[in-house]
Every structure is written in C-alpha cells, then in structure tokens.
Design an enzyme around this catalytic site. Sequence first.
Site, mmCIF file in Angstrom:
data_model
loop_
_atom_site.group_PDB
_atom_site.id
_atom_site.type_symbol
_atom_site.label_atom_id
_atom_site.label_comp_id
_atom_site.label_asym_id
_atom_site.label_seq_id
_atom_site.Cartn_x
_atom_site.Cartn_y
_atom_site.Cartn_z
ATOM 1 N N ARG A 24 0.859 -1.187 0.000
ATOM 2 C CA ARG A 24 0.000 0.000 0.000
ATOM 3 C C ARG A 24 0.892 1.232 0.000
ATOM 4 N NH1 ARG A 24 -3.505 -0.052 4.984
ATOM 5 N NH2 ARG A 24 -4.700 -1.620 3.828
ATOM 6 N N ARG A 55 -1.530 6.908 9.480
ATOM 7 C CA ARG A 55 -1.707 6.377 8.130
ATOM 8 C C ARG A 55 -1.742 7.536 7.114
ATOM 9 N NH1 ARG A 55 -3.910 1.110 8.327
ATOM 10 N NH2 ARG A 55 -3.111 0.032 10.169
ATOM 11 N N LYS A 69 -3.515 1.867 14.821
ATOM 12 C CA LYS A 69 -3.544 2.747 13.652
ATOM 13 C C LYS A 69 -4.116 4.110 14.028
ATOM 14 C CE LYS A 69 -6.544 -0.084 11.685
ATOM 15 N NZ LYS A 69 -7.504 -0.695 10.724
ATOM 16 N N LYS A 98 -5.673 7.788 12.108
ATOM 17 C CA LYS A 98 -6.123 8.331 10.827
ATOM 18 C C LYS A 98 -6.473 9.808 10.957
ATOM 19 C CE LYS A 98 -7.729 3.839 9.182
ATOM 20 N NZ LYS A 98 -8.854 3.042 8.636
ATOM 21 N N CYS A 112 -14.789 -2.863 0.239
ATOM 22 C CA CYS A 112 -13.406 -3.236 0.523
ATOM 23 C C CYS A 112 -13.020 -4.417 -0.376
ATOM 24 C CB CYS A 112 -13.244 -3.603 1.987
ATOM 25 S SG CYS A 112 -14.109 -5.122 2.449
ATOM 26 N N CYS A 147 -7.903 -10.890 1.595
ATOM 27 C CA CYS A 147 -7.875 -10.342 2.950
ATOM 28 C C CYS A 147 -8.072 -11.457 3.980
ATOM 29 C CB CYS A 147 -8.953 -9.287 3.132
ATOM 30 S SG CYS A 147 -8.982 -8.599 4.814
ATOM 31 N N CYS A 200 -16.107 -7.773 6.508
ATOM 32 C CA CYS A 200 -15.929 -8.014 7.942
ATOM 33 C C CYS A 200 -16.295 -6.738 8.689
ATOM 34 C CB CYS A 200 -14.483 -8.455 8.243
ATOM 35 S SG CYS A 200 -13.308 -7.094 8.373
ATOM 36 N N CYS A 234 -13.390 -0.920 6.642
ATOM 37 C CA CYS A 234 -12.474 -0.210 5.742
ATOM 38 C C CYS A 234 -13.202 0.646 4.702
ATOM 39 C CB CYS A 234 -11.544 -1.197 5.051
ATOM 40 S SG CYS A 234 -10.418 -2.034 6.186
#
Length: 654
Positions: free
Chosen positions: A127, A196, A278, A280, A496, A502, A542, A546
């Site tokens: 990514r 991120r 993470k 953001k 996603c 994934c 899930c 995302c």
Amino acid sequence: MEAAILSAKAVVAEKELKLHINVYRGLRSSVVINPVGLVRALHSSSSSSSGWIVRAVSMPDTAVVKRSKVELFKEQSNFLRFPLNEELQTEAPNINEVATQLIKFHGSYQQTNRDERGSKSYQFMLRTKNPCGKVPNELYLVMDDLADKFGIGTLRLTTRQTFQLHGILKKNLKTVMNSIIKNMGSTLGACGDLNRNVLAPAAPYTKKEYVFSQETAENIASLLAPQSGAYYDIWVDGEKVMSAEPPEVVAARNDNSNGTNFPDSPEPIYGTQYLPRKFKIAVTVPTDNSVDILTNDIGIVVVSDSDGEPQGFNIYVGGGMGRTHRLETTFPRLGEPLGYVPKEDILYAVKAIVVTQRENGRRDDRKYSRMKYLINEWGIEKFRSAVEQYYGKKFESFRQLPEWEFRSYLGWHEQGDGALFCGIHVDNGRIGGKMKKALREVIENYHLDVRITPNQNLILCGIRHSWRQPITTVLAQAGLLEPRYVDPLNITAMACPSLPLCPLAITEAERGIPDILKRARAVLDKVGIQYNESVVIRVTGCPNGCARPYMAELGFVGDGPNSYQVWLGGTPNQTSLARCFLNRVKIQDLETVLEPLFYNWRSKRLQGESFGQFTARIGFEKLQEMVDKWDGVVDIPPRHDLKTFADYQNGKEE
C-alpha cells in the site's frame, strides 16, 4: 511509631497499586512516575534540571501489567528492523509472525489466496502513502508497470487515497519497494500502529483554502512519518530518497517544550512502541465532505476569513469505524469538536493529540486501542485538558461551520488556472483490463499527474482544453463514462477488497457489490423510485469497516458466509452514524428486506427526505414491522432506460 506509620502507608500504597494496574494505560513521559512502572533516566549534566525523563522506551512491570504481544514485537524490533530484515533474506516464501507485524509499518501485509485449496500460496499486498491522493505522473506509470510485472495485473484505489498492489511474491518485494521509492513514491507508514495516509480533498483547485488544506495534509504526513531510517535501510540499502522537509515541520517535530518527545531517540515522537493502534487524519475545507471527516481520529477543517484567506483550523477528534461482531463494547464512533487553533499552531496541536493517545491509549487489548475508546472513556473535557498540557495552550472555541456536502468531483471541471481536471468513476477502485490500458495511454501521452479520491475514484489533472475531446474518446472506448451515464448507486457505492486475499474477510465485498447494486436498482425500479434518486450503499466483508459502511444509508457488513448485517440510518453527506438493523441476512434473501424498505420510503417519506433520514425518523421497530408484514408490491414500469455501470463495463446487454 513513625516507622510503623510509614510501614502502614506502604501497605496501603501497595494495595492501591494492585487496584490501579489491571490494564496497561500507555506510555508516560511526565515527570511523575505512575504505577505502570516506567523506566526513568537521570538528565545528563548538559540536560535541563527539571528532573526525571523517559528515554524512548516504556518498560511496564510485566509481572503485573499485561501488554499485547504486538507491543513486545515493536519494542524489541530495533525500530522496525528485527527480525524483518533477517526474515526477508530466507528462502521461505513467507515471513514469521513477528516480521508479519513489523512489515505492516513498511506498508505491506502478508496474505494468502483463500480461493486456493491445499498448501498456502503466500503473497504480499503493498500500500502506498499518498497524502491528499497526489500521484505524480512518473509514479503512476511505475505502479502500472509493477502491477503487470510483479502483481496480479490490476491496481486498487483505496478509500484512503492510496494504491494497493496485490500478489507480490516475497522474492520480489525489495525490487518493487525500491522501484516505488526511487520514483517519487513511498509505502512507509501506510499500515501499522502509526499515522496512516492523510486525506484531503483530491480536487486540484487553485482556490486558497483547497491549496492550504492539501499543504497542511502533506505537512502533517511529514511530521508524523517514522524517522528511524529502518525503511531505507531495508529497501534501498540505507539510501535516503527523500525530499527536503519544510522548516516548520522540522521545528514542530523537534520541539520538546511541553514534554512530547523522547529525547535522543531515533523516533522522537513514536519511541520504541509507536502508537497503540492505527491512527487516521483528514483535512478538508468547509462544506467539502469528500473525506468522510467525522470518521477519523483527527478531522481538521480550514477556517478562512471573508476574503478566503485561511486563518486557522477547527479540530474534531475521536472518529473511527472498526468494531468486533457480538462485542457491544466495540463500536463505530463519530468525531466530536475539540476546538480551534490558529494556522501557525496546527502541527503542534496535532502532535499534542497524537502524544496524548500514545501516552494513554490502551496497549493491553488491541480491540480497544483506538483513540475513540480513550475519548469515550474520558469524555471530551478531560481529553481536551490532557491535550492542552502537551499543546501548551488552551484551545479556542470551535468556529461555526456550514452544512457538509458529499462531493465526488467526477466529470470535467475548471481547476482555476486555465486547465481542466477530469474525475473518472472506477467501480470499487479496481483498475484493470481495457480501463487500465486506456488510463495508461492518456496519462502517459499527455504527461498528466493524477489524484486518488477517498471514494476510490481517479482524477486526471492539468488537462488543456484542446485535449478534452480526444481524452474523452479514449476513455469512453474503454467504458469509462461521464457521470451522467453512470448509475447514481455506483457513484456513491464503496466496497473493501475482502475475499480472496484479505485474511479478515468473512464474506464477499468487492466481488459481491456489483450484484448487490444491480439488485438494489431493480428493487428501486419495481417500487417506482426515479432513476436519479439514489441511496449510499457500502459493503465490507468483515466488521473492521475499511469502506466505512457505518456511515452509509444502507450498509452491508459481512457476518458469515454469504451473510450480512444490514445497517441503516447514515446520511448522503456522511454526518450521521448508521445502526445495525438486521443480523445474518443471507444474500439470496436481499429483496425481502429491500422491497419493503424502499417501498415505504417512496410512499411515506417527507419532501426531500433521503433514505437514511427516513429510516432514522421511522425507527427500527416500525421498519421491522414493515419487513415482517411484507407481501409484495404491484409492479410499476421503470422510469428509465439506462444500463447500469456494470453492464457498460462488461459490454453486456440486458
């Protein structure tokens, strides 16, 4: 007697200690040591005389305090080097558990193809990190080449304005990384427990506030980028391929006047353990909610004066999408106002917020490690007070803002400098086949820079007026149509990647959404809703969120094989949180839910009321009754004769 009193106090203190260290409460770089048992070091003679300091590493009393194993991996990694570097040099097609966690910080996930049976076929997803979604011409062409030579032949545009390359073999990782780095790109910090990619409106307008928002996003990305050099040591043999940083970024990073930094550390902001999870950030301008501003840990909004000159920023904090099924203590959350800062203070304010999370976010259970849980536990007032200690100032009151709007930037627009930009809809962000060849042709022949939007679309920048017609022709021949020919459902939809790559996926998302959208359109037609009316639909495989399904008017969240939770109540401008309406809806039963909901929306809505607003107003009890009592509707002739976007792409006729 005095000794007895001291002994009694010691016993009480020991009991209090045991009561207060049941969970790890984060790193502390304050003068006073608290019960998590942090290592202290005396100032050297050249240091300030203020007392004890923390030297880059936290050492909680592991006999008492629980930390997740990822915390130990980070702490023992020599700033993200060990054992990743060693694992990459083995002949095995995969890397071990510790290296799998560490490589995330370098911008990669180890994956397997879950469609294949038998032995695991290991591969890696890369990514990129593209603040504001900016992609120079040179980098786009390299990414296009790498996808064909080392990947699966497609490029994936993400919901955070980056590329994903799938299918990279371990033996090719260094070659691919090296190529990206040496062609104006980076993957550093695209994944892992740190900041991120920083979002900003992708539109290349020359308006002051847009330019300023994008510059701010780039400066924040630079401020919070890892500094240890491990990335360059591993992927380009220590060669630093970096552009010069603005002096204000360097000054903000090095400033330790409020105890934010780890002195003498290769990572002055992150230390050895980086962030708990993470992190953001998004920056935007008033009204422009192309970035889903309230879903971020930090949401930043430019505030300008009456002449359009930026003066400062409103700051939201505490947004986040991820949750865990059947665990009500995990939840999506919207950001809330923290305050206002003058424009010259924004880097210091962001750093103070990040450090507050670094110091206080949970490190014992990663399900609760995002900053939203800290703010939910503390409340905004306590959180603001803690941030102000690291900021060194009080936040000013939040400035009033106009209503938010979703903007796709699809189609042709004036940039403001005499050139045009063209926003291209890319279904689910997947660039491949004829589309990929056509985009390559246009971007290469006209030497265009591009930008990725938070809605998984692509913007071609700096187009001369005389180029518009030939570019339109090339794009149309590959099925890349102007917005008026794209089904409105597709324009706002997101999914996603999910299966097959994934590891967290429970069911389909990207591969399943074309059918879901086509069936949703058929139901809208059946109940008599006009073609130009739409619903924001988002699908994830899930509950991690995302594709931000919890902001959708109609969200599908995978909860079993071919099964989804149905979430309702978001708004078209992404300012309201949806709620879970139904669990375990099988994909084959989709119409039994959509028909009664869409029919009653058409027949019972208020003037101008969106589907999400309708479901929020009616309430779930009445909506459930509508679904339970549904026995079908009389067919109503369709009000349009247009093919869906998927049909155009696939070249199929109905």
